[in-house]
Design an enzyme around this catalytic site. Sequence first.
Site, short mmCIF file in Angstrom:
data_model
loop_
_atom_site.label_atom_id
_atom_site.label_comp_id
_atom_site.label_asym_id
_atom_site.label_seq_id
_atom_site.Cartn_x
_atom_site.Cartn_y
_atom_site.Cartn_z
N LYS A 53 0.81 -1.22 0.00
CA LYS A 53 0.00 0.00 0.00
C LYS A 53 0.84 1.27 0.00
O LYS A 53 0.42 2.31 -0.48
CB LYS A 53 -0.95 0.01 1.22
CG LYS A 53 -0.29 0.38 2.55
CD LYS A 53 -1.39 0.73 3.59
CE LYS A 53 -0.84 1.23 4.91
NZ LYS A 53 -0.28 0.20 5.78
N HIS A 103 1.76 -4.27 14.78
CA HIS A 103 2.30 -3.12 14.04
C HIS A 103 2.43 -2.00 15.06
O HIS A 103 1.43 -1.60 15.64
CB HIS A 103 1.36 -2.73 12.90
CG HIS A 103 1.98 -1.79 11.91
ND1 HIS A 103 2.47 -0.56 12.28
CD2 HIS A 103 2.22 -1.89 10.59
CE1 HIS A 103 2.97 0.04 11.20
NE2 HIS A 103 2.83 -0.76 10.17
N SER A 107 3.01 3.54 12.22
CA SER A 107 3.91 4.01 11.19
C SER A 107 4.72 5.18 11.72
O SER A 107 4.19 6.07 12.36
CB SER A 107 3.12 4.43 9.96
OG SER A 107 2.91 3.32 9.15
N GLU A 138 6.81 -6.33 7.96
CA GLU A 138 6.03 -5.71 6.88
C GLU A 138 6.46 -4.27 6.63
O GLU A 138 5.65 -3.34 6.71
CB GLU A 138 4.54 -5.73 7.23
CG GLU A 138 3.95 -7.10 7.45
CD GLU A 138 2.58 -7.05 8.12
OE1 GLU A 138 2.14 -5.97 8.55
OE2 GLU A 138 1.94 -8.10 8.22
N PRO A 139 7.74 -4.04 6.33
CA PRO A 139 8.19 -2.66 6.12
C PRO A 139 7.58 -2.06 4.86
O PRO A 139 7.44 -2.75 3.84
CB PRO A 139 9.71 -2.80 5.95
CG PRO A 139 9.89 -4.20 5.43
CD PRO A 139 8.82 -5.02 6.08
N GLY A 140 7.17 -0.82 4.92
CA GLY A 140 6.66 -0.10 3.75
C GLY A 140 7.58 1.07 3.46
O GLY A 140 8.49 0.98 2.65
N ARG A 141 7.36 2.16 4.18
CA ARG A 141 8.10 3.41 3.94
C ARG A 141 9.61 3.22 3.97
O ARG A 141 10.34 3.88 3.23
CB ARG A 141 7.69 4.47 4.96
CG ARG A 141 8.16 4.16 6.38
CD ARG A 141 7.66 5.17 7.40
NE ARG A 141 6.21 5.09 7.53
CZ ARG A 141 5.39 6.10 7.24
NH1 ARG A 141 5.86 7.25 6.84
NH2 ARG A 141 4.09 5.95 7.39
N PHE A 167 -2.24 12.74 5.05
CA PHE A 167 -2.50 11.39 5.54
C PHE A 167 -1.33 10.80 6.31
O PHE A 167 -1.48 9.84 7.03
CB PHE A 167 -2.84 10.46 4.37
CG PHE A 167 -4.06 10.87 3.60
CD1 PHE A 167 -5.21 11.27 4.27
CD2 PHE A 167 -4.07 10.86 2.22
CE1 PHE A 167 -6.34 11.65 3.57
CE2 PHE A 167 -5.20 11.24 1.51
CZ PHE A 167 -6.34 11.65 2.19
N ASP A 168 -0.14 11.34 6.09
CA ASP A 168 1.03 10.69 6.67
C ASP A 168 1.89 11.64 7.50
O ASP A 168 3.02 11.31 7.84
CB ASP A 168 1.85 10.06 5.52
CG ASP A 168 2.82 9.00 6.00
OD1 ASP A 168 2.48 8.30 6.97
OD2 ASP A 168 3.92 8.89 5.43
C1 LIG Z 1 0.70 0.31 6.60
C2 LIG Z 1 1.07 -1.00 7.10
C3 LIG Z 1 2.40 -1.44 7.02
C4 LIG Z 1 3.53 -0.56 6.54
O1 LIG Z 1 3.79 0.49 7.42
P1 LIG Z 1 5.07 1.42 7.20
O2 LIG Z 1 4.97 2.47 8.24
O3 LIG Z 1 5.00 1.98 5.82
O4 LIG Z 1 6.27 0.55 7.38
C5 LIG Z 1 2.69 -2.72 7.45
N1 LIG Z 1 1.72 -3.54 7.93
C6 LIG Z 1 0.42 -3.16 8.02
C7 LIG Z 1 -0.57 -4.12 8.53
C8 LIG Z 1 0.07 -1.88 7.63
O5 LIG Z 1 -1.21 -1.49 7.73
#
Ligand SMILES: *Cc1c(COP(=O)(O)O)cnc(C)c1O
Length: 444
Positions: free
Chosen positions: A95, A223, A226, A293-296, A342-343
Amino acid sequence: MSPSAIETLVSTPSLTSVDQYFENSKSSYIENNGVNTPKQLIGNALKERVQNIDHDVCEPGDEDTFFVADLGEVYRQHMRWKKNLPRVKPFYAVKCNPDPQVIRLLSELGTGFDCASKAEIEQVLKMGVDPNRIIYAQPCKTNSYVRYAANQGVKQMTFDNTDELYKIKKLFPGAELFLRISTDDSSSLCRLSLKFGAAMDTTEELLALAQKLGLNVVGVSFHVGSGASDPLAFMQAVQDARSVFDQAENYGFSLHTLDVGGGFTSETFEQMAAVLRNALDTYMPSHINIIGEPGRYYVSSAFTIACHIIARRTITLPETGETSYMLYLNDGLYGNFSSIMFDHQNPIAQVLHTNERFHFDKASAQESSDGTEYSIWGPTCDGIDRIAESIRFNHTLDMGDWLYFEDMGAYTKCSATRFNGFSDAHDVIYVASEPGARALLGMK
Ligand SMILES: *Cc1c(COP(=O)(O)O)cnc(C)c1O
């Protein structure tokens, strides 16, 4: 057998390549007589594009905002992850930025993927990723998406409440379930525990129901929020997960995986990773699989955006006679700067092109304490659409000039809207400052 030979046998090939990478990394950008540093590659791509746009004659849209993405930066972040968290297999949170080249590179690097919708699952599967490398990490899922996941063999999914367990029993009783627990996210930028996560005093009831329904609970997830800034949040969350692992034994579940979620940022990564490593070593024996689950963390620094100044308003302060300007860009809060809304981000403008000159990565590009004052606004008719209230530059900026913003890879393009008829489809120019990334992607 000498100890070093044993070490060679037990160390995984990927670890060896990480070590090699860090040994070579000092020389790895210096190719073609040193013109391939990450900054040079990004700068050249920005320059080439901007040089070819003349706002006096161009077609509508030609002067639109665009990104330059350095896939080498994604590659470096991956190496940094493997070095600091060798036990944790990353499942990239799609996402955050579903850019197809980012997904492709990560799939080549062997990461997993955290998806939260049918479209995200579909996008990743289309890259040829095995369904076992996907976790459907949304505790409150859409019925038809659960059926889709079942059909595609995407078994791993999270839950945090009893209603969801009944849903899963009906739609996908063979799913491999992760109980998502809530965490103390009070130090994070985006708090998620308000919406998701089972409180610690409800986990027993959930495990009992899962047992009664004959469902398959395989792990725990959390989690910490973020942009978490307190590393102790990880320590507490791993401790809580440990107690759920122990509880689960009483209900006949032998949990084998812990999912430590996302929330990692580049700025604090080493510090967070050190606390997390320590927590995992203390509470999770080595036979437990760990995923994250790293995103950013993966994409934020990889994307730079260039924006065109479409209009300017001159303001003269009656008291001092000082002149300041309001600059209107062709992108704003309803577009790629959605991260401000949003962030909770605060992107910093730098001067890319003014007066026929490029300033990328030069001191003259940066905010200065004594220059001319500007406020920076987006293109829509809404007053909320403001990128910066006050910033000073030693340049006189005008229509047709360009600004750039770094660290624009996370929660930007993907949450842009088309409000007021402005486009949300912006070009991405790809470069790759790492030979390893170029090789995986077949780029020159
Ligand atoms: C948004 C989200 C992430 C990613 O979060 P970041 O802050 O971008 O690392 C990982 N896991 C879940 C379930 C999320 O909702």
